[in-house]
Design a protein around this motif. Structure first.
Motif, PDB file in Angstrom:
ATOM      1  N   MET A  56       0.842  -1.168   0.000  1.00 42.29           N
ATOM      2  CA  MET A  56       0.000   0.000   0.000  1.00 42.29           C
ATOM      3  C   MET A  56       0.894   1.241   0.000  1.00 42.29           C
ATOM      4  O   MET A  56       1.883   1.310   0.722  1.00 42.29           O
ATOM      5  CB  MET A  56      -0.904  -0.048   1.219  1.00 42.29           C
ATOM      6  CG  MET A  56      -2.037   0.892   1.183  1.00 42.29           C
ATOM      7  SD  MET A  56      -3.113   0.585   2.612  1.00 42.29           S
ATOM      8  CE  MET A  56      -4.648   0.816   1.838  1.00 42.29           C
ATOM      9  N   LYS A  57       0.548   2.201  -0.792  1.00 40.04           N
ATOM     10  CA  LYS A  57       1.381   3.381  -0.972  1.00 40.04           C
ATOM     11  C   LYS A  57       1.446   4.255   0.283  1.00 40.04           C
ATOM     12  O   LYS A  57       2.478   4.854   0.578  1.00 40.04           O
ATOM     13  CB  LYS A  57       0.840   4.181  -2.151  1.00 40.04           C
ATOM     14  CG  LYS A  57       1.818   5.089  -2.774  1.00 40.04           C
ATOM     15  CD  LYS A  57       1.221   5.702  -4.022  1.00 40.04           C
ATOM     16  CE  LYS A  57       2.327   6.171  -4.924  1.00 40.04           C
ATOM     17  NZ  LYS A  57       1.848   6.780  -6.130  1.00 40.04           N
ATOM     18  N   PHE A  58       0.352   4.359   1.015  1.00 41.61           N
ATOM     19  CA  PHE A  58       0.306   5.217   2.199  1.00 41.61           C
ATOM     20  C   PHE A  58       1.361   4.820   3.215  1.00 41.61           C
ATOM     21  O   PHE A  58       2.072   5.657   3.759  1.00 41.61           O
ATOM     22  CB  PHE A  58      -1.093   5.169   2.835  1.00 41.61           C
ATOM     23  CG  PHE A  58      -1.197   5.962   4.109  1.00 41.61           C
ATOM     24  CD1 PHE A  58      -1.374   7.327   4.053  1.00 41.61           C
ATOM     25  CD2 PHE A  58      -1.109   5.346   5.339  1.00 41.61           C
ATOM     26  CE1 PHE A  58      -1.465   8.077   5.220  1.00 41.61           C
ATOM     27  CE2 PHE A  58      -1.205   6.076   6.508  1.00 41.61           C
ATOM     28  CZ  PHE A  58      -1.381   7.448   6.448  1.00 41.61           C
ATOM     29  N   TRP A  59       1.484   3.522   3.492  1.00 38.24           N
ATOM     30  CA  TRP A  59       2.423   3.071   4.518  1.00 38.24           C
ATOM     31  C   TRP A  59       3.865   3.187   4.059  1.00 38.24           C
ATOM     32  O   TRP A  59       4.769   3.313   4.879  1.00 38.24           O
ATOM     33  CB  TRP A  59       2.096   1.649   4.936  1.00 38.24           C
ATOM     34  CG  TRP A  59       0.806   1.566   5.675  1.00 38.24           C
ATOM     35  CD1 TRP A  59      -0.338   0.996   5.230  1.00 38.24           C
ATOM     36  CD2 TRP A  59       0.510   2.095   6.975  1.00 38.24           C
ATOM     37  NE1 TRP A  59      -1.320   1.129   6.175  1.00 38.24           N
ATOM     38  CE2 TRP A  59      -0.839   1.800   7.250  1.00 38.24           C
ATOM     39  CE3 TRP A  59       1.248   2.791   7.916  1.00 38.24           C
ATOM     40  CZ2 TRP A  59      -1.459   2.173   8.431  1.00 38.24           C
ATOM     41  CZ3 TRP A  59       0.630   3.161   9.096  1.00 38.24           C
ATOM     42  CH2 TRP A  59      -0.701   2.857   9.347  1.00 38.24           C
ATOM     43  N   LYS A  98       2.144  -4.336   5.953  1.00 35.08           N
ATOM     44  CA  LYS A  98       1.298  -3.614   5.001  1.00 35.08           C
ATOM     45  C   LYS A  98       2.044  -3.101   3.774  1.00 35.08           C
ATOM     46  O   LYS A  98       1.545  -3.242   2.657  1.00 35.08           O
ATOM     47  CB  LYS A  98       0.612  -2.426   5.677  1.00 35.08           C
ATOM     48  CG  LYS A  98      -0.752  -2.689   6.206  1.00 35.08           C
ATOM     49  CD  LYS A  98      -1.691  -3.172   5.155  1.00 35.08           C
ATOM     50  CE  LYS A  98      -3.088  -3.157   5.687  1.00 35.08           C
ATOM     51  NZ  LYS A  98      -3.983  -3.997   4.951  1.00 35.08           N
ATOM     52  N   PRO A  99       3.231  -2.503   3.899  1.00 36.44           N
ATOM     53  CA  PRO A  99       3.890  -1.967   2.693  1.00 36.44           C
ATOM     54  C   PRO A  99       4.319  -3.042   1.703  1.00 36.44           C
ATOM     55  O   PRO A  99       4.574  -2.745   0.542  1.00 36.44           O
ATOM     56  CB  PRO A  99       5.127  -1.245   3.229  1.00 36.44           C
ATOM     57  CG  PRO A  99       4.904  -1.063   4.659  1.00 36.44           C
ATOM     58  CD  PRO A  99       3.955  -2.116   5.105  1.00 36.44           C
ATOM     59  N   PHE A 100       4.406  -4.275   2.139  1.00 37.79           N
ATOM     60  CA  PHE A 100       4.897  -5.341   1.277  1.00 37.79           C
ATOM     61  C   PHE A 100       3.769  -6.127   0.607  1.00 37.79           C
ATOM     62  O   PHE A 100       4.042  -7.098  -0.094  1.00 37.79           O
ATOM     63  CB  PHE A 100       5.782  -6.297   2.082  1.00 37.79           C
ATOM     64  CG  PHE A 100       6.881  -5.588   2.807  1.00 37.79           C
ATOM     65  CD1 PHE A 100       7.924  -5.006   2.110  1.00 37.79           C
ATOM     66  CD2 PHE A 100       6.856  -5.481   4.178  1.00 37.79           C
ATOM     67  CE1 PHE A 100       8.933  -4.344   2.776  1.00 37.79           C
ATOM     68  CE2 PHE A 100       7.866  -4.820   4.858  1.00 37.79           C
ATOM     69  CZ  PHE A 100       8.908  -4.244   4.152  1.00 37.79           C
ATOM     70  N   GLU A 101       2.525  -5.732   0.809  1.00 39.05           N
ATOM     71  CA  GLU A 101       1.399  -6.421   0.177  1.00 39.05           C
ATOM     72  C   GLU A 101       1.422  -6.161  -1.326  1.00 39.05           C
ATOM     73  O   GLU A 101       1.642  -5.038  -1.770  1.00 39.05           O
ATOM     74  CB  GLU A 101       0.068  -5.944   0.738  1.00 39.05           C
ATOM     75  CG  GLU A 101      -0.272  -6.514   2.079  1.00 39.05           C
ATOM     76  CD  GLU A 101      -1.629  -6.034   2.554  1.00 39.05           C
ATOM     77  OE1 GLU A 101      -2.258  -5.208   1.888  1.00 39.05           O
ATOM     78  OE2 GLU A 101      -2.041  -6.516   3.623  1.00 39.05           O
ATOM     79  N   GLY A 102       1.199  -7.202  -2.094  1.00 36.41           N
ATOM     80  CA  GLY A 102       1.132  -7.048  -3.538  1.00 36.41           C
ATOM     81  C   GLY A 102       2.478  -7.009  -4.227  1.00 36.41           C
ATOM     82  O   GLY A 102       2.540  -6.847  -5.432  1.00 36.41           O
ATOM     83  N   GLU A 135       4.974   5.695   2.224  1.00 40.07           N
ATOM     84  CA  GLU A 135       5.295   7.118   2.267  1.00 40.07           C
ATOM     85  C   GLU A 135       5.394   7.667   3.688  1.00 40.07           C
ATOM     86  O   GLU A 135       6.074   8.658   3.911  1.00 40.07           O
ATOM     87  CB  GLU A 135       4.247   7.911   1.489  1.00 40.07           C
ATOM     88  CG  GLU A 135       4.247   7.612   0.007  1.00 40.07           C
ATOM     89  CD  GLU A 135       3.109   8.274  -0.723  1.00 40.07           C
ATOM     90  OE1 GLU A 135       2.248   8.907  -0.072  1.00 40.07           O
ATOM     91  OE2 GLU A 135       3.064   8.157  -1.958  1.00 40.07           O
ATOM     92  N   HIS A 136       4.703   7.076   4.631  1.00 39.08           N
ATOM     93  CA  HIS A 136       4.670   7.573   6.007  1.00 39.08           C
ATOM     94  C   HIS A 136       5.384   6.598   6.942  1.00 39.08           C
ATOM     95  O   HIS A 136       4.774   5.988   7.821  1.00 39.08           O
ATOM     96  CB  HIS A 136       3.226   7.778   6.455  1.00 39.08           C
ATOM     97  CG  HIS A 136       2.497   8.785   5.636  1.00 39.08           C
ATOM     98  ND1 HIS A 136       1.788   8.433   4.514  1.00 39.08           N
ATOM     99  CD2 HIS A 136       2.385  10.126   5.751  1.00 39.08           C
ATOM    100  CE1 HIS A 136       1.255   9.512   3.982  1.00 39.08           C
ATOM    101  NE2 HIS A 136       1.608  10.565   4.715  1.00 39.08           N
ATOM    102  N   THR A 137       6.686   6.501   6.775  1.00 44.43           N
ATOM    103  CA  THR A 137       7.439   5.517   7.561  1.00 44.43           C
ATOM    104  C   THR A 137       7.519   5.882   9.038  1.00 44.43           C
ATOM    105  O   THR A 137       7.493   5.002   9.890  1.00 44.43           O
ATOM    106  CB  THR A 137       8.860   5.343   7.004  1.00 44.43           C
ATOM    107  OG1 THR A 137       9.504   6.615   6.951  1.00 44.43           O
ATOM    108  CG2 THR A 137       8.820   4.734   5.628  1.00 44.43           C
ATOM    109  N   SER A 138       7.606   7.175   9.358  1.00 43.43           N
ATOM    110  CA  SER A 138       7.704   7.548  10.777  1.00 43.43           C
ATOM    111  C   SER A 138       6.415   7.217  11.525  1.00 43.43           C
ATOM    112  O   SER A 138       6.465   6.774  12.675  1.00 43.43           O
ATOM    113  CB  SER A 138       8.049   9.029  10.920  1.00 43.43           C
ATOM    114  OG  SER A 138       7.045   9.826  10.332  1.00 43.43           O
TER     115      SER A 138
END
Length: 67
Positions: free
Chosen positions: A1-4, A58-62, A6-9
Motif C-alpha cells: 500500500m502506498k500510504f504506509w 502492510k507496505p509489502f502487500e502485492g 510514504e509515512h514511515t515515521s
C-alpha cells in the motif's frame, strides 16, 4: 500500500506503540493467575501484537512476484 510506504515515521511509531503496549498487557495478564480478567488482558495484548505485525507487513502487500 502506498500510504504506509510514504509515512514511515508514522508506521514505526504505531508499530512500537502497539508492540510495547501489547507486550505489557500480556505480561500484566500473566500476573493475574487464576482470574478471568487476566485472560482478557492477555488476549487484548495478543491482538495488539498482531496489529503491530499487520502494520509492519502492510507496505509489502502485492509485491510478490511469480517465479
Amino acid at each position: 500500500m502506498k500510504f504506509w510506504k510514504e509515512h514511515t515515521s508514522l508506521r514505526v511509531t504505531l508499530i512500537a506503540l502497539f508492540f510495547f503496549v501489547g507486550l505489557g498487557l500480556v505480561i500484566y495478564g500473566w500476573t493475574l493467575t487464576g482470574q478471568l480478567a487476566g485472560l482478557g488482558w492477555m488476549i487484548l495484548g495478543v491482538i495488539l501484537l498482531l496489529a503491530a505485525l499487520m502494520i509492519y507487513n502492510k507496505p509489502f502487500e502485492g509485491d510478490s512476484r511469480k517465479l
